[in-house]
Write a protein that holds these residues in place. Structure first.
Motif, PDB file in Angstrom:
ATOM      1  N   PRO A  49     -16.448  31.059   7.465  1.00  0.00           N
ATOM      2  CA  PRO A  49     -16.829  30.542   8.780  1.00  0.00           C
ATOM      3  C   PRO A  49     -16.070  31.117   9.969  1.00  0.00           C
ATOM      4  CG  PRO A  49     -16.644  28.759   7.216  1.00  0.00           C
ATOM      5  CD  PRO A  49     -16.088  29.981   6.549  1.00  0.00           C
ATOM      6  N   LYS A 122     -22.614  25.657  13.298  1.00  0.00           N
ATOM      7  CA  LYS A 122     -21.368  24.909  13.081  1.00  0.00           C
ATOM      8  C   LYS A 122     -20.972  24.250  14.405  1.00  0.00           C
ATOM      9  CE  LYS A 122     -19.655  26.259   8.879  1.00  0.00           C
ATOM     10  NZ  LYS A 122     -19.211  25.240   7.961  1.00  0.00           N
ATOM     11  N   ASN A 124     -21.016  21.235  15.161  1.00  0.00           N
ATOM     12  CA  ASN A 124     -20.235  20.019  14.949  1.00  0.00           C
ATOM     13  C   ASN A 124     -18.737  20.301  14.955  1.00  0.00           C
ATOM     14  OD1 ASN A 124     -20.603  21.425  12.458  1.00  0.00           O
ATOM     15  ND2 ASN A 124     -20.101  19.582  11.305  1.00  0.00           N
ATOM     16  N   LEU A 125     -18.360  21.572  14.763  1.00  0.00           N
ATOM     17  CA  LEU A 125     -16.944  21.973  14.822  1.00  0.00           C
ATOM     18  C   LEU A 125     -16.629  22.771  16.082  1.00  0.00           C
ATOM     19  CD1 LEU A 125     -16.475  23.074  11.097  1.00  0.00           C
ATOM     20  CD2 LEU A 125     -15.848  20.888  12.150  1.00  0.00           C
ATOM     21  N   LYS A 129     -22.878  29.451  15.962  1.00  0.00           N
ATOM     22  CA  LYS A 129     -23.451  30.051  14.756  1.00  0.00           C
ATOM     23  C   LYS A 129     -22.363  30.796  13.984  1.00  0.00           C
ATOM     24  CE  LYS A 129     -27.854  29.071  15.393  1.00  0.00           C
ATOM     25  NZ  LYS A 129     -28.632  28.272  14.488  1.00  0.00           N
ATOM     26  N   ARG A 130     -22.274  30.535  12.677  1.00  0.00           N
ATOM     27  CA  ARG A 130     -21.272  31.162  11.813  1.00  0.00           C
ATOM     28  C   ARG A 130     -21.861  31.413  10.442  1.00  0.00           C
ATOM     29  NH1 ARG A 130     -15.873  31.276  13.761  1.00  0.00           N
ATOM     30  NH2 ARG A 130     -16.077  30.976  15.995  1.00  0.00           N
ATOM     31  N   TRP A 132     -22.167  30.885   6.438  1.00  0.00           N
ATOM     32  CA  TRP A 132     -21.874  29.985   5.331  1.00  0.00           C
ATOM     33  C   TRP A 132     -20.959  30.754   4.391  1.00  0.00           C
ATOM     34  CZ3 TRP A 132     -22.174  25.034   4.838  1.00  0.00           C
ATOM     35  CH2 TRP A 132     -22.047  24.451   3.570  1.00  0.00           C
ATOM     36  N   ARG A 152     -25.520  24.547   1.557  1.00  0.00           N
ATOM     37  CA  ARG A 152     -25.714  25.309   2.800  1.00  0.00           C
ATOM     38  C   ARG A 152     -26.704  24.594   3.714  1.00  0.00           C
ATOM     39  NH1 ARG A 152     -29.486  29.849   3.277  1.00  0.00           N
ATOM     40  NH2 ARG A 152     -29.403  29.827   1.013  1.00  0.00           N
ATOM     41  N   ASP A 154     -27.134  23.521   8.336  1.00  0.00           N
ATOM     42  CA  ASP A 154     -26.528  23.477   9.659  1.00  0.00           C
ATOM     43  C   ASP A 154     -25.636  22.247   9.787  1.00  0.00           C
ATOM     44  OD1 ASP A 154     -27.768  25.802  10.560  1.00  0.00           O
ATOM     45  OD2 ASP A 154     -29.511  24.727  11.354  1.00  0.00           O
ATOM     46  N   ASN A 155     -24.523  22.424  10.482  1.00  0.00           N
ATOM     47  CA  ASN A 155     -23.597  21.341  10.820  1.00  0.00           C
ATOM     48  C   ASN A 155     -23.152  20.514   9.615  1.00  0.00           C
ATOM     49  OD1 ASN A 155     -23.532  21.919  13.670  1.00  0.00           O
ATOM     50  ND2 ASN A 155     -25.660  21.220  13.680  1.00  0.00           N
ATOM     51  N   HIS A 156     -22.888  21.201   8.526  1.00  0.00           N
ATOM     52  CA  HIS A 156     -22.404  20.536   7.307  1.00  0.00           C
ATOM     53  C   HIS A 156     -21.090  19.820   7.646  1.00  0.00           C
ATOM     54  CE1 HIS A 156     -21.137  19.900   3.186  1.00  0.00           C
ATOM     55  NE2 HIS A 156     -22.300  20.350   2.769  1.00  0.00           N
ATOM     56  N   ASP A 159     -16.430  21.693   4.457  1.00  0.00           N
ATOM     57  CA  ASP A 159     -16.338  23.133   4.270  1.00  0.00           C
ATOM     58  C   ASP A 159     -16.088  23.395   2.781  1.00  0.00           C
ATOM     59  OD1 ASP A 159     -16.044  25.874   4.605  1.00  0.00           O
ATOM     60  OD2 ASP A 159     -13.981  25.733   5.317  1.00  0.00           O
TER      61      ASP A 159
END
Length: 183
Positions: A49, A122, A124-125, A129-130, A132, A152, A154-156, A159
């Motif tokens: 990420p 990502k 949420n962090l 865009k990053r 996986w 996998r 979005d916005n998991h 990590d």
């Protein structure tokens, strides 16, 4: 699974040291292609990420660096670490990690990661865009083995780390070597 797929053709914008420039910042731009990195070689590519992030800096990158000789003994020519970060960030991170064997590839715009189907949000962090987290063994530009973290999306909220660990990739390579020797 992505095993058997050819890697997407992309041009990466890199910064390389060039002492002929002189001064405090002796670097120049150099475009490198997918072929420059992967053609005619068997390599490990792992993506994460972000540079300087905890799991990446504490476990994944140092683990690949520490096991580089073991990977070489199993037929790996190079080990590449990729992230959706620019070349300035990747170079500084490599310097801070004292890398001698693992090489970094900046996917600053995320083009390679997107074409490989691994670009996730990502937000949420606060990352945008990053990539996986994954690892792969690439043989002459074709994916030989694929190691992707589960879940996998979005916005998991977490990590995940384990499937793409250097220890897991090394175990797979040792298993392949043992199978080949038994044949």
């Amino acid at each position: 699974m992505k095993t058997g797929l050819r890697l997407p053709e992309v041009t990466f914008r890199t910064r390389v040291r060039d002492e002929s420039i002189g001064g405090d910042n002796p670097f120049r731009w150099e475009d490198r292609t997918t072929g420059d990195y992967f053609a005619g070689k068997r390599v490990i590519l792992f993506s994460l990420p972000g540079a300087f992030t905890p799991t990446c800096s504490t476990y994944q990158l140092p683990g690949f660096e520490k096991n580089a000789d073991a990977f070489a003994e199993l037929g790996v020519d190079d080990i590449y670490c990729m992230s959706v970060n620019d070349s300035f960030v990747m170079n500084k991170w490599a310097e801070g990690q004292n890398l001698a064997k693992v090489k970094v590839i900046p996917d600053g715009s995320g083009e390679f990661t997107d074409k490989l189907g691994m670009l996730v949000a990502k937000d949420n962090l606060g990352f945008g865009k990053r990539s996986w987290r994954y690892a792969a063994i690439i043989n002459d530009g074709v994916i030989e083995a694929w190691f992707e973290e589960p879940g996998r999306c979005d916005n998991h909220p977490e990590d995940p780390y384990g499937e793409s660990s250097p220890e897991n990739v090394l175990s797979w390579l040792r298993g392949e070597a043992a199978r080949s020797a038994a044949e």
